[in-house]
Design a protein around this motif. Sequence first.
Motif, PDB file in Angstrom:
ATOM      1  N   ASP A 100     -22.748  53.353 -52.315  1.00 42.00           N
ATOM      2  CA  ASP A 100     -23.831  54.348 -52.342  1.00 42.00           C
ATOM      3  C   ASP A 100     -25.199  53.670 -52.426  1.00 42.00           C
ATOM      4  O   ASP A 100     -26.163  54.122 -51.802  1.00 42.00           O
ATOM      5  CB  ASP A 100     -23.650  55.304 -53.524  1.00 42.00           C
ATOM      6  N   ARG A 137     -27.556  56.015 -50.328  1.00 45.63           N
ATOM      7  CA  ARG A 137     -27.275  57.385 -50.765  1.00 45.63           C
ATOM      8  C   ARG A 137     -27.776  57.668 -52.176  1.00 45.63           C
ATOM      9  O   ARG A 137     -27.912  58.826 -52.567  1.00 45.63           O
ATOM     10  CB  ARG A 137     -25.772  57.671 -50.670  1.00 45.63           C
ATOM     11  N   VAL A 138     -28.014  56.611 -52.942  1.00 45.83           N
ATOM     12  CA  VAL A 138     -28.574  56.785 -54.287  1.00 45.83           C
ATOM     13  C   VAL A 138     -29.745  55.828 -54.459  1.00 45.83           C
ATOM     14  O   VAL A 138     -29.902  54.863 -53.710  1.00 45.83           O
ATOM     15  CB  VAL A 138     -27.513  56.522 -55.385  1.00 45.83           C
ATOM     16  N   GLU A 180     -25.786  51.698 -48.949  1.00 45.13           N
ATOM     17  CA  GLU A 180     -25.992  52.546 -47.780  1.00 45.13           C
ATOM     18  C   GLU A 180     -27.060  53.602 -48.000  1.00 45.13           C
ATOM     19  O   GLU A 180     -27.220  54.518 -47.191  1.00 45.13           O
ATOM     20  CB  GLU A 180     -24.652  53.152 -47.370  1.00 45.13           C
ATOM     21  N   THR A 228     -28.790  51.811 -43.748  1.00 43.81           N
ATOM     22  CA  THR A 228     -28.865  52.948 -44.647  1.00 43.81           C
ATOM     23  C   THR A 228     -28.706  54.230 -43.851  1.00 43.81           C
ATOM     24  O   THR A 228     -28.634  54.228 -42.619  1.00 43.81           O
ATOM     25  CB  THR A 228     -30.207  52.976 -45.390  1.00 43.81           C
ATOM     26  N   ASN A 229     -28.664  55.359 -44.560  1.00 47.11           N
ATOM     27  CA  ASN A 229     -28.563  56.658 -43.886  1.00 47.11           C
ATOM     28  C   ASN A 229     -29.747  56.902 -42.966  1.00 47.11           C
ATOM     29  O   ASN A 229     -29.653  57.674 -42.002  1.00 47.11           O
ATOM     30  CB  ASN A 229     -28.464  57.777 -44.924  1.00 47.11           C
TER      31      ASN A 229
END
Length: 354
Positions: A338, A343-344, A341, A80-81
């Motif tokens: 998204d 992002r949401v 990874e 993930t981020n």
Amino acid sequence: MTEALDISITKAERSKLQDINLENVPFGKYFTDHMLEANYENGEWTSIEIKPYQPILMEPSLAALHYGQAIFEGIKAYNTNDGDPFIFRPLDNFERFNKSARRMNMPAVPEEIFMEGMRQLIALDKNWIPAKLDHSLYIRPVMFSTDAMLGVRPSDTYKFLIILSPTGPYYASPMKILVEENYTRAAPGGVGFSKNAGNYGGSMLAASLAKEKGYDQVLWTDSTEHKWLQEVGMMNVFFIINNIAITPSLEEGTILEGVTRASVIQALKEMDIIVEERKINIDEVVEAYKAGKITEVFGTGTAAVIAPIKELNYKGFEMHFNTDNYKISGSVKKWLADIREGRVNDKYGWMWKV
């Protein structure tokens, strides 16, 4: 979350990671430092261990080599981020793995071995997850029969493994597909819905013949009329016709119940696109193409995620699609990325933290 499992762990003395550039890795070529292994003997799973990735010693009379009791799964882990590794929908793969096991008359693998073993293995090799767009850590659980004797019967012993492979995109370019009219992948009552090794071995000749003609894969049809569509290569297939997403039904048991397929269906519904899971034959596709009603055709699967199709050939009739104009499949791919990874918000609970 499964309970902690006592797994024997032997770490590799040296990591192979320093010898590999994760910026440009082909699918399925490199494997991480460790693997999980468990053996089924006397009605129970034993000898559960994580150890350095290594060859397996086997007898020439190994039952799997002669009678084909072998199944596997394909799963992916992502960073993930925040840098935390997560696995995408592994419980769905666990359930499908044991569904395949039942069909192939093999023992179920307990959830704590499959899930917790996978978690501990990835935790050990998490540095192998590529930090690059469209890259991931591919997870391959596999089980096969290990009786060292001949005789057509279910084996009494089995081996379960999980190996890991850093990977980039599976299909880098839009595909050209030949509609298969001679060979059959699956028939009702068969094993088409299970992820067994024989399904893949039996598909290779048709795929090779298609490649000799300049195509990337085949679109499988039914075994009786060779009209009703099944899978494209080793993927589920979707057609966008009149802004409706149509994908072949799973009812006959000839099609793998793809985890990515289910995820794509959910994404399409989020985008307010009607989804029809039903029988669809090639004549309907040809008619829709001639009427200018087909806007996108694409495959879905764990390895490729979304694989755009730029051409279908049926009986010499070529159907060409401008993949540069594809909007829906691109939006679906981004929607899934998204979530994977980080992002949401993962409102479906698909991401399983390592």
